[in-house]
Each structure stands twice: as C-alpha cells, then as structure tokens.
Write a protein that holds these residues in place. Structure first.
Motif, PDB file in Angstrom:
ATOM      1  N   ASP A  38      12.749  57.961  43.762  1.00 21.30           N
ATOM      2  CA  ASP A  38      11.473  57.264  43.613  1.00 21.30           C
ATOM      3  C   ASP A  38      11.043  56.774  44.995  1.00 21.30           C
ATOM      4  O   ASP A  38      11.776  56.882  45.984  1.00 21.30           O
ATOM      5  CB  ASP A  38      11.565  56.123  42.606  1.00 21.30           C
ATOM      6  CG  ASP A  38      12.622  55.080  42.966  1.00 21.30           C
ATOM      7  OD1 ASP A  38      12.887  54.902  44.176  1.00 21.30           O
ATOM      8  OD2 ASP A  38      13.172  54.454  42.052  1.00 21.30           O
ATOM      9  N   LEU A  39       9.836  56.211  45.080  1.00 20.53           N
ATOM     10  CA  LEU A  39       9.285  55.839  46.378  1.00 20.53           C
ATOM     11  C   LEU A  39      10.109  54.744  47.049  1.00 20.53           C
ATOM     12  O   LEU A  39      10.283  54.752  48.273  1.00 20.53           O
ATOM     13  CB  LEU A  39       7.834  55.387  46.214  1.00 20.53           C
ATOM     14  CG  LEU A  39       6.854  56.476  45.737  1.00 20.53           C
ATOM     15  CD1 LEU A  39       5.446  55.913  45.628  1.00 20.53           C
ATOM     16  CD2 LEU A  39       6.864  57.669  46.686  1.00 20.53           C
ATOM     17  N   ALA A  40      10.620  53.802  46.273  1.00 19.19           N
ATOM     18  CA  ALA A  40      11.406  52.711  46.856  1.00 19.19           C
ATOM     19  C   ALA A  40      12.690  53.243  47.474  1.00 19.19           C
ATOM     20  O   ALA A  40      13.055  52.875  48.603  1.00 19.19           O
ATOM     21  CB  ALA A  40      11.707  51.658  45.797  1.00 19.19           C
ATOM     22  N   ASP A  41      13.408  54.109  46.754  1.00 24.21           N
ATOM     23  CA  ASP A  41      14.649  54.666  47.290  1.00 24.21           C
ATOM     24  C   ASP A  41      14.373  55.556  48.497  1.00 24.21           C
ATOM     25  O   ASP A  41      15.177  55.612  49.444  1.00 24.21           O
ATOM     26  CB  ASP A  41      15.387  55.454  46.211  1.00 24.21           C
ATOM     27  CG  ASP A  41      16.013  54.550  45.159  1.00 24.21           C
ATOM     28  OD1 ASP A  41      16.210  53.361  45.452  1.00 24.21           O
ATOM     29  OD2 ASP A  41      16.279  55.038  44.033  1.00 24.21           O
ATOM     30  N   ALA A  42      13.239  56.275  48.472  1.00 24.65           N
ATOM     31  CA  ALA A  42      12.878  57.121  49.619  1.00 24.65           C
ATOM     32  C   ALA A  42      12.618  56.269  50.857  1.00 24.65           C
ATOM     33  O   ALA A  42      12.971  56.651  51.976  1.00 24.65           O
ATOM     34  CB  ALA A  42      11.662  57.968  49.283  1.00 24.65           C
ATOM     35  N   ALA A  43      12.011  55.089  50.663  1.00 23.47           N
ATOM     36  CA  ALA A  43      11.761  54.184  51.791  1.00 23.47           C
ATOM     37  C   ALA A  43      13.075  53.673  52.372  1.00 23.47           C
ATOM     38  O   ALA A  43      13.243  53.593  53.599  1.00 23.47           O
ATOM     39  CB  ALA A  43      10.882  53.021  51.348  1.00 23.47           C
ATOM     40  N   VAL A  44      14.018  53.338  51.508  1.00 22.07           N
ATOM     41  CA  VAL A  44      15.325  52.878  51.981  1.00 22.07           C
ATOM     42  C   VAL A  44      16.039  53.992  52.737  1.00 22.07           C
ATOM     43  O   VAL A  44      16.647  53.765  53.795  1.00 22.07           O
ATOM     44  CB  VAL A  44      16.185  52.393  50.798  1.00 22.07           C
ATOM     45  CG1 VAL A  44      17.607  52.096  51.239  1.00 22.07           C
ATOM     46  CG2 VAL A  44      15.555  51.152  50.165  1.00 22.07           C
ATOM     47  N   LEU A  45      15.974  55.214  52.206  1.00 20.87           N
ATOM     48  CA  LEU A  45      16.609  56.351  52.864  1.00 20.87           C
ATOM     49  C   LEU A  45      16.001  56.584  54.242  1.00 20.87           C
ATOM     50  O   LEU A  45      16.718  56.861  55.217  1.00 20.87           O
ATOM     51  CB  LEU A  45      16.460  57.608  52.002  1.00 20.87           C
ATOM     52  CG  LEU A  45      17.013  58.908  52.594  1.00 20.87           C
ATOM     53  CD1 LEU A  45      18.515  58.800  52.831  1.00 20.87           C
ATOM     54  CD2 LEU A  45      16.708  60.090  51.676  1.00 20.87           C
ATOM     55  N   THR A  46      14.681  56.469  54.358  1.00 25.08           N
ATOM     56  CA  THR A  46      14.020  56.649  55.649  1.00 25.08           C
ATOM     57  C   THR A  46      14.474  55.608  56.649  1.00 25.08           C
ATOM     58  O   THR A  46      14.774  55.919  57.813  1.00 25.08           O
ATOM     59  CB  THR A  46      12.494  56.578  55.481  1.00 25.08           C
ATOM     60  OG1 THR A  46      12.061  57.568  54.536  1.00 25.08           O
ATOM     61  CG2 THR A  46      11.782  56.819  56.801  1.00 25.08           C
TER      62      THR A  46
END
Length: 603
Positions: free
Chosen positions: A468-476
């Motif tokens: 999801d967008l939140a996890d993608a932001a953390v990964l980035t």
C-alpha cells in the motif's frame, strides 16, 4: 566545539532558507535563545507577528532549532512530544558517537572538535530548476570557490572543451545568470547546494515513464561533505543548454516526488506467485507474464460458444522473450525491464548489463515448478505439455498488462578505496504502478553482478511485493538512507587531474566519455540493449540525416556525451519516438537515439 556565533549563523541560514520556501519573512527571536549546556536552542517567528502582535500573523508548527555544540549539527526540534521531552530525546541521540562532516579542502580525518559546523539542513521547497550548459556550470563552481571535480563528478563530461577561463568564440561564460536563480538564498546555501556536483560520493538515478514511453532520467548527486543535500541534472533538448539543474534538492523532496508518482494506485494486497526470486527466475516470470498477455489478447480474435481456458507452452514463453528483445515495444514487461537494466551505470562505468536469458531447459523446469506450486495446471500431452494459469496467477498477471507509471531508483554509494579505484555498493528499487496494485521490486546483491568480466547473477536476489502507499513510503525512506560506513578516504574527493598519472583502472561509477567518430554509419554501441539483429524485419528507411550531420546517443540522455556523429544524408528508419527523441536504426543494424526534430523525412 563551536562558538555561539557559528551556531547562530547556522540557525540564521536555516531560517532564511525556510523564509524563501514559505514566502514569509522569518527572523530569529534572540531574546528567546537559551543555552542548555550541550546545545543552543533558537526560537524564530514571522516578522509580521513580532511587529503586530496579532495572532492572525502567527504561524503554527514553528518548532525551535537546536544546534549541538560538539558537532555544530542543526536539528529542528520535534513538536511532539512536549519540548522538554523532545530535547531530552535529542540529547540521548546526540551523545551517541558521531562522525563530524568534512569541510571543503579539509582532511577526511578531521574531528568534531576541529571541524566547522555541519551545513544547515535544507528545508523542502527550495529547489530551483535552471537550464544550464556544462561550461556555464563549471564557471559558476569556480566563482563560488569550490574545489576541482572529484572522480565521480559529472562536470568534466558536461564541458564542451572550452578553455578553462570560459572564453569562447561565443563570448565569455558568465555565471551570473545561473547565480541569479539563487539570489534569495544565502551564499553558504548556494555553495552547499552545488558542492555535490563537485565532490559526490553517491549517485541516485531516478527514472520515471508512463506506459509505453521511454522513462526520463534524472541523476541526483550528493556528498557527505555537503551534509546529504542533492544536486540533480536531467536532460533537455535545448541546443544551447542541454541540462536542467535541480538544486538544492533534499531527501524529502525526492521522497515526495516518489509519493506523487505512486498515488495513482489503489495499493491492493495481491500476492505474487513468488516473493523471493533470483535473476533467472525474475526473467522467466517476466516472459511468462508477457506470454499470458499475448495469449489473452489473441483469445479475442474470434467468438466462441463456450469459454476456452488459456493454455501456455514452453514455446510461448520463449517466443514472448524473443519478441520483447526483437521489437522496441515498451508495452511488454520483458522489453521495458531489459532496457531499464541495460541503461544502469554500475560502479566502474559499466552499462549494458541485462538479466540472464531464459533458456528452453530452464523454462521447462520453471513451468513444472509453478505447476507443483498450484500457480499453473498442467494439461496437454506428455510430449507437448501445456499449462493453464490458476485464477490467482491470472489476477496477478492481469494487473501487469498495463501500468500507469514505471519508476526506478538506482542508488550507487561509494564505500572506500581499493586497488587504486573507488569501491561502491549499488541497489535498485523499482515501482510498477498499476491501478489495482502497487508492485515493488527490490534488489539485493546487485553490486556483485558486475565484479567479474562477465555478469554474474548468482548472488543477486529480488524481492517482489504488492504494497500500500504507506508501506511504499517507508520502503522508499529505508532505501534512500545512507550506508553506515566509516569516513571515506581522501582519494574519493581528490581532483581527477591530481591523479591522472596514477596507475590502475578508471575511477568507479563515472563512465568514460565516448570518443566522437565520423563515419557513414557508426559502429556498435556497447551500452545498447541486446537485440536479435539476425531475425529483425526488413529494414525500410523513413528519414535521412540533415545536411550538416547529427549527433547520436546510446540512450535519450544528454547527461551523457554523444557516442557518434552520423554524416549527412545517411538514411535511417525510426523504431520509436519518446518526446523529441527518436530511436533510429541504420541499414547495418546499428541503432541509437537522435534529436527527432531535425531529421528529414524521405520523399
């Protein structure tokens, strides 16, 4: 240990930068400054509020600034928890062992006690986008008193060979125009903003492209000596200024840009058939998706009275791979990612490295493995087996038939100096943004692939997830975090000219500028993606080179020097277009990228 005057100047630079970004005049409130023993705490406010006292002029969320005496580091104090608790937490982290930054011209071994304060963090929203040419940028760097370019610096490759004093037949190179774009910022901020182009120790190449289009590149340079701020260069087709400078550019700016590209996905949690893959398995999965996509769309060719399950064979997978490499069509994942991998500039300047090809033996073995795992159902005969995708695999593959944005971050960080050359680590983070799912592909061990003369994919692994967008932001955020390495040796920042006579291979990462040649049709370009020229369709010229000839590039990226110059009236065939760029092929099978605006159509 720094003096109060240095700490106040650091806080004042931060406030001035923030004023430019917010378009509101902010000032330090000197009477509210406090000395906490281990740090100074600086308060600031808008000038309008200080003068009027009107609550309507007050700005919410202006947290105090903390400058640590031992290191000179500035840290905006968090608004949560309460100030006293936030200050206590910051002190705990400040008392952990730290490495002081190194000022321009100082030894990498400088300690916190003797070094200058760290550059003030760059707030969001200060980035300028300024068209530049290489010599104009070099003249600006000289005027600011920055050091000569280090091995990883792009500045030598951007120069067109003008004399060092900037004098040319077109007149002197004046840095004033470039500096005007930064006139509202303190000079210390401008120097720090351009320093990453001079002594970089890290390059993040960001590429983003819509479905069926060439991803546009932007190379972001940063340096520990600049406090982690980025300076970016991206191509233009302006004949006078071939690059656009992005500076100062913070990590926060980069993460926000990534998030803006990812927001078009619903981020549904769709499980992939396999979450951990080696390079060969990834290449097979891409070809399998393309094969299923081909069969799916061919199934619409005729009406059927009853549904007919789609079935794939090993030949379908191999045909999908061959078609993807043969035809420059980015609607297919194999072609898109093959081209992307070929464009990556690895430590040492190596390019053209792609995933290993899928062989018939490997494809047969993988099809059986997928069938055993329940992703495919084996049908047909023992001599000619076929495989019907499961519902789960069909949903997974169907989300990758098209995509909204394909975004790649390729991160190369220098880690030391070995055998007369810089050593580095690299990894790749790829986002495939589709409406239902946000697919991420993260490499591990990519550095090891190019350590040998022939690419060795045995130690590389890839993690495939839908986030999801939140996890993608953390990964980035995790991906962009600098490596925790010791202070880098002086050789990484030493001027190139000072080590020109030193033995050993070329410095890492910075590719050598190709030598320009003139011939009727240029020779092969090592960095071009693999093709199957022997089975290419008949060549049919569509355009010709103009009367004064034209340069050609290995990729649509003016950050890199042309690889050849094609003489006048040579006939060309256009394979594809990407904005003002055209991907052409000559009669001998050699292909390159050129400025599509100047070609002349054949009559």
């Amino acid at each position: 240990m720094i003096e109060f005057s240095e700490a106040r100047r650091t806080a004042l630079d931060y406030v001035r930068n923030l004023s430019v970004g917010l378009r509101i005049e902010l000032v330090l409130v000197d009477e509210a400054t406090s000395d906490e023993g281990w740090c100074w705490v600086f308060a600031y406010d808008s000038r309008a509020h200080l003068e009027s006292g009107d609550s309507g002029d007050a700005l919410l969320g202006l947290s105090p600034l903390v400058v640590i005496k031992e290191t000179g580091m500035l840290q905006p104090l968090s608004s949560t928890p309460p100030p006293d608790d936030a200050l206590a937490l910051l002190r705990l982290s400040a008392e952990a062992p730290v490495t002081a930054p190194v000022a321009v011209g100082e030894s990498a071994g400088a300690t916190a006690a003797t070094g200058p304060p760290r550059p003030a963090p760059i707030p969001l929203g200060l980035t300028r986008a300024v068209p530049v040419d290489g010599d104009e940028l070099a003249a600006t760097v000289r005027q600011l008193g920055l050091p000569p370019p280090a091995p990883l610096s792009p500045l030598p490759d951007l120069s067109d060979g003008r004399p060092t004093d900037g004098a040319t037949a077109r007149g002197p190179t004046d840095p004033g125009r470039l500096l005007e774009a930064f006139q509202e910022l303190p000079e210390a901020t401008v120097r720090n903003a351009l320093l990453p182009l001079v002594v970089p120790d890290r390059v993040v190449e960001a590429r983003a492209g819509l479905f069926d289009s060439a991803p546009s590149p932007c190379r972001l340079y940063t340096s520990r000596r600049a406090g982690g701020v980025f300076a970016g260069l991206r191509p233009t087709l302006d004949p006078d200024r071939a690059h656009e400078l992005l500076a100062p550019y913070s990590t926060g700016d980069l993460t926000r840009w990534v998030q803006s590209q990812l927001q078009f996905s619903a981020g549904a949690p769709i499980p992939p058939p396999q979450e951990e893959l080696d390079a060969a398995q990834l290449a097979f999965l891409l070809a399998l998706i393309d094969a299923y996509k081909t069969r799916f769309f061919r199934s619409f060719a005729g009406r059927r009275s009853t549904p007919t399950p789609l079935a794939l064979s090993c030949a379908d997978v191999l045909e999908a791979q061959e078609d993807a490499l043969l035809v420059a069509d980015r609607r297919w994942l194999t072609r898109t990612l093959t081209e992307l991998f070929a464009l990556l500039a690895h430590p040492g300047g190596r390019t053209g490295v792609t995933l290993p090809p899928v062989t018939e033996e490997f494809a047969e073995r993988e099809l059986l493995r997928y069938a055993e795992a329940g992703h495919l159902e084996r049908t047909g005969t023992a001599a000619e087996p076929r495989y019907t995708p499961s519902l789960a695999f069909s949903v997974f593959a169907g989300t990758l038939f098209t995509w909204t944005v394909l975004l790649a971050l390729h991160d190369v960080q220098l880690t030391g100096w070995e055998d007369g050359r810089a050593a580095g680590q690299e990894e790749l983070l790829l986002f495939v943004v589709t409406q239902p799912a946000l697919w991420t592909l993260l490499s591990d061990g990519l550095t090891e692939v190019v350590r040998t003369p022939e690419p060795d994919w045995s130690r590389a692994r890839f993690a495939l997830r839908s986030l999801d967008l939140a996890d993608a932001a953390v990964l980035t955020d995790d991906f962009l975090r600098p490596l925790p390495v010791e202070p880098l040796p002086d050789e990484i920042y030493a001027p190139v000219a000072a080590r020109a006579s030193a033995p050993g291979p070329a410095p890492a990462v910075s590719p050598e500028a190709p030598t320009e040649v003139r011939r009727s049709e240029p020779g092969p370009v090592p960095a071009s993606p693999p093709t199957l020229a022997a089975t290419r369709p008949p060549w049919q010229p569509t355009h010709q080179v103009p009367a004064d000839g034209m340069p050609a590039w290995a990729e649509p990226d003016p950050n890199r020097a042309p690889v050849a110059r094609i003489d006048a009236r040579v006939e060309l065939q256009i394979l594809e277009r990407a904005g003002d760029w055209a991907h052409i092929i000559c009669s001998n099978g050699w292909s390159a990228w050129v400025d599509g605006r100047v070609m002349e159509p054949l009559r």
